[in-house]
Design a protein around this motif. Structure first.
Motif, mmCIF file in Angstrom:
data_model
loop_
_atom_site.group_PDB
_atom_site.id
_atom_site.type_symbol
_atom_site.label_atom_id
_atom_site.label_comp_id
_atom_site.label_asym_id
_atom_site.label_seq_id
_atom_site.Cartn_x
_atom_site.Cartn_y
_atom_site.Cartn_z
ATOM 1 N N THR A 1 -40.389 84.297 -40.887
ATOM 2 C CA THR A 1 -39.217 84.028 -40.053
ATOM 3 C C THR A 1 -39.420 84.715 -38.711
ATOM 4 O O THR A 1 -39.658 85.933 -38.654
ATOM 5 N N ILE A 2 -39.366 83.943 -37.642
ATOM 6 C CA ILE A 2 -39.560 84.468 -36.293
ATOM 7 C C ILE A 2 -38.269 84.264 -35.515
ATOM 8 O O ILE A 2 -37.871 83.125 -35.239
ATOM 9 N N ASP A 3 -37.613 85.361 -35.171
ATOM 10 C CA ASP A 3 -36.408 85.311 -34.340
ATOM 11 C C ASP A 3 -36.784 85.719 -32.927
ATOM 12 O O ASP A 3 -37.298 86.820 -32.704
ATOM 13 N N GLY A 4 -36.556 84.796 -31.979
ATOM 14 C CA GLY A 4 -36.907 85.097 -30.599
ATOM 15 C C GLY A 4 -37.978 84.192 -30.036
ATOM 16 O O GLY A 4 -38.427 84.366 -28.906
ATOM 17 N N GLY A 5 -38.393 83.212 -30.816
ATOM 18 C CA GLY A 5 -39.308 82.204 -30.305
ATOM 19 C C GLY A 5 -40.770 82.598 -30.341
ATOM 20 O O GLY A 5 -41.148 83.698 -30.757
ATOM 21 N N LEU A 6 -41.591 81.662 -29.894
ATOM 22 C CA LEU A 6 -43.053 81.794 -29.929
ATOM 23 C C LEU A 6 -43.613 81.267 -28.625
ATOM 24 O O LEU A 6 -43.328 80.137 -28.230
ATOM 25 N N ASP A 7 -44.433 82.079 -27.948
ATOM 26 C CA ASP A 7 -44.988 81.707 -26.650
ATOM 27 C C ASP A 7 -46.467 82.062 -26.621
ATOM 28 O O ASP A 7 -46.824 83.244 -26.642
ATOM 29 N N ILE A 8 -47.337 81.047 -26.617
ATOM 30 C CA ILE A 8 -48.786 81.245 -26.543
ATOM 31 C C ILE A 8 -49.281 80.498 -25.318
ATOM 32 O O ILE A 8 -49.146 79.281 -25.227
ATOM 33 N N SER B 1 -37.159 78.961 -28.767
ATOM 34 C CA SER B 1 -38.064 77.923 -28.280
ATOM 35 C C SER B 1 -39.514 78.254 -28.604
ATOM 36 O O SER B 1 -39.888 79.416 -28.803
ATOM 37 N N VAL B 2 -40.332 77.206 -28.653
ATOM 38 C CA VAL B 2 -41.765 77.333 -28.885
ATOM 39 C C VAL B 2 -42.497 76.718 -27.697
ATOM 40 O O VAL B 2 -42.225 75.578 -27.312
ATOM 41 N N SER B 3 -43.433 77.483 -27.129
ATOM 42 C CA SER B 3 -44.273 76.970 -26.053
ATOM 43 C C SER B 3 -45.710 77.382 -26.329
ATOM 44 O O SER B 3 -46.035 78.577 -26.311
ATOM 45 N N ILE B 4 -46.560 76.413 -26.635
ATOM 46 C CA ILE B 4 -47.987 76.657 -26.848
ATOM 47 C C ILE B 4 -48.717 75.722 -25.897
ATOM 48 O O ILE B 4 -48.762 74.509 -26.101
ATOM 49 N N GLU B 5 -49.293 76.300 -24.853
ATOM 50 C CA GLU B 5 -49.820 75.480 -23.766
ATOM 51 C C GLU B 5 -51.143 76.048 -23.258
ATOM 52 O O GLU B 5 -51.312 77.258 -23.120
ATOM 53 N N GLY B 6 -52.083 75.143 -23.039
ATOM 54 C CA GLY B 6 -53.367 75.529 -22.453
ATOM 55 C C GLY B 6 -54.311 76.229 -23.404
ATOM 56 O O GLY B 6 -55.265 76.885 -22.956
ATOM 57 N N TYR B 7 -54.085 76.093 -24.724
ATOM 58 C CA TYR B 7 -54.994 76.733 -25.673
ATOM 59 C C TYR B 7 -56.308 75.955 -25.719
ATOM 60 O O TYR B 7 -56.312 74.727 -25.808
ATOM 61 N N VAL C 1 -39.506 72.553 -28.463
ATOM 62 C CA VAL C 1 -40.918 72.794 -28.737
ATOM 63 C C VAL C 1 -41.754 72.077 -27.683
ATOM 64 O O VAL C 1 -41.607 70.872 -27.478
ATOM 65 N N ARG C 2 -42.648 72.831 -27.033
ATOM 66 C CA ARG C 2 -43.573 72.258 -26.052
ATOM 67 C C ARG C 2 -45.004 72.587 -26.486
ATOM 68 O O ARG C 2 -45.382 73.756 -26.564
ATOM 69 N N LEU C 3 -45.779 71.541 -26.765
ATOM 70 C CA LEU C 3 -47.178 71.676 -27.173
ATOM 71 C C LEU C 3 -48.002 70.865 -26.181
ATOM 72 O O LEU C 3 -48.255 69.676 -26.387
ATOM 73 N N ASN C 4 -48.436 71.515 -25.100
ATOM 74 C CA ASN C 4 -48.994 70.786 -23.964
ATOM 75 C C ASN C 4 -50.356 71.331 -23.536
ATOM 76 O O ASN C 4 -50.607 72.540 -23.594
ATOM 77 N N ASP C 5 -51.213 70.392 -23.086
ATOM 78 C CA ASP C 5 -52.482 70.744 -22.432
ATOM 79 C C ASP C 5 -53.382 71.616 -23.298
ATOM 80 O O ASP C 5 -54.109 72.486 -22.794
ATOM 81 N N ASN C 6 -53.343 71.394 -24.598
ATOM 82 C CA ASN C 6 -54.216 72.125 -25.512
ATOM 83 C C ASN C 6 -55.494 71.313 -25.730
ATOM 84 O O ASN C 6 -55.446 70.187 -26.230
ATOM 85 N N THR C 7 -56.626 71.889 -25.340
ATOM 86 C CA THR C 7 -57.908 71.196 -25.393
ATOM 87 C C THR C 7 -58.788 71.873 -26.434
ATOM 88 O O THR C 7 -59.240 73.003 -26.253
ATOM 89 N N VAL D 1 -39.546 70.214 -38.745
ATOM 90 C CA VAL D 1 -38.132 69.909 -38.559
ATOM 91 C C VAL D 1 -37.678 70.690 -37.336
ATOM 92 O O VAL D 1 -37.693 71.931 -37.333
ATOM 93 N N ILE D 2 -37.284 69.973 -36.279
ATOM 94 C CA ILE D 2 -37.005 70.601 -34.998
ATOM 95 C C ILE D 2 -35.594 70.250 -34.550
ATOM 96 O O ILE D 2 -35.273 69.074 -34.340
ATOM 97 N N HIS D 3 -34.764 71.267 -34.437
ATOM 98 C CA HIS D 3 -33.408 71.089 -33.924
ATOM 99 C C HIS D 3 -33.434 71.343 -32.423
ATOM 100 O O HIS D 3 -33.059 72.409 -31.929
ATOM 101 N N GLY D 4 -33.918 70.344 -31.709
ATOM 102 C CA GLY D 4 -34.142 70.433 -30.273
ATOM 103 C C GLY D 4 -35.101 69.325 -29.882
ATOM 104 O O GLY D 4 -35.308 68.370 -30.650
ATOM 105 N N SER D 5 -35.737 69.451 -28.740
ATOM 106 C CA SER D 5 -36.664 68.428 -28.272
ATOM 107 C C SER D 5 -38.103 68.795 -28.616
ATOM 108 O O SER D 5 -38.421 69.954 -28.885
ATOM 109 N N LEU D 6 -38.978 67.778 -28.597
ATOM 110 C CA LEU D 6 -40.403 67.968 -28.857
ATOM 111 C C LEU D 6 -41.189 67.263 -27.759
ATOM 112 O O LEU D 6 -41.090 66.050 -27.593
ATOM 113 N N GLN D 7 -41.989 68.033 -27.022
ATOM 114 C CA GLN D 7 -42.806 67.488 -25.940
ATOM 115 C C GLN D 7 -44.269 67.782 -26.220
ATOM 116 O O GLN D 7 -44.642 68.916 -26.521
#
Length: 218
Positions: free
Chosen positions: A106-113, A139-145, A161-167, A180-186
């Motif tokens: 359980t992660i309270d406070g989001g995830l940012d990578i 919120s979750v943001s994993i970008e540029g990994y 949730v934002r999962l962007n530019d991961n190569t 299961v996401i209670h919010g948007s998914l990009q």
């Protein structure tokens, strides 16, 4: 691909444990600098310094969040041990990590990578992110990994949730399914494109907008 990832992990973790230096709390503070095994227990803030490995089978309770430095690796739980590994309050933040692997937490406070340190190197010889079977509040943001493999699978998220530019190097990477996401998914700019891969997963359940590559899954 997931079987190969497990094989790398089992062999490499065994060697890493032999060399592990126990996590130590900084004198006069509630910050624990983790450069080896994080034992079950309660912690304030956990910091994984540049290039270090911090791993735990849990259960742990972390009250001040987790910060993962450049080229560092944070591992909590595994996809083969289906039990709660603990709670992280204050979120997880990583900048150019080797890998972040969190399971059944359980992660309270989001995830940012943000960013990564390339597909090879680190304690396991190859690098990957595995965010699986977690409850994430925030919120979750994993970008540029730019590692070898990345999966975002079977998570419950209260937030966008934002999962962007991961190569990723592996053609079976960027598996974003069964969430299961209670919010948007990009999902935009990922290579390979967001996919089911060999996870045999199900369609993401999203209450908000589902845009980019993830809009086409299933």
């Amino acid at each position: 691909m997931r079987r190969r990832i497990r094989a790398f992990a089992v062999g490499a973790i065994g060697g890493a444990v032999l060399l592990a230096v126990s996590a130590s709390a900084a004198a006069g503070s509630n910050t624990t600098t983790c450069t080896g095994e994080l034992a079950p227990g309660s912690y304030g803030k956990v910091v994984v310094p540049e290039g270090a490995l911090c791993q735990s089978e849990g259960p742990v309770t972390i009250h001040g969040g987790v910060a993962v430095g450049s080229g560092a690796t944070f591992v909590l739980g595994s996809d083969e041990a289906e039990r709660d590994t603990g709670t992280i309050s204050g979120g997880v933040r990583a900048v150019n990590p080797s890998g972040v692997q969190i399971h059944h937490t359980t992660i309270d406070g989001g995830l940012d990578i943000q960013g990564g340190s390339g597909p090879f190197g680190g304690p396991f010889e190859i690098t990957w992110n595995a965010i699986e079977d977690n409850h994430i509040n925030g919120s979750v943001s994993i970008e540029g990994y730019n590692g070898f493999w990345f999966g975002f699978i079977r998570n419950h998220v209260n937030g966008s949730v934002r999962l962007n530019d991961n190569t990723l190097l592996d053609e079976d990477a960027n598996e974003y399914v069964t969430n299961v996401i209670h919010g948007s998914l990009q999902c935009v700019g990922n290579s390979p494109e967001a996919q089911t891969g060999d996870s045999e997963g199900q369609e993401n359940q999203v209450t908000g907008a589902k845009t980019g590559q993830c809009a086409k899954l299933h």
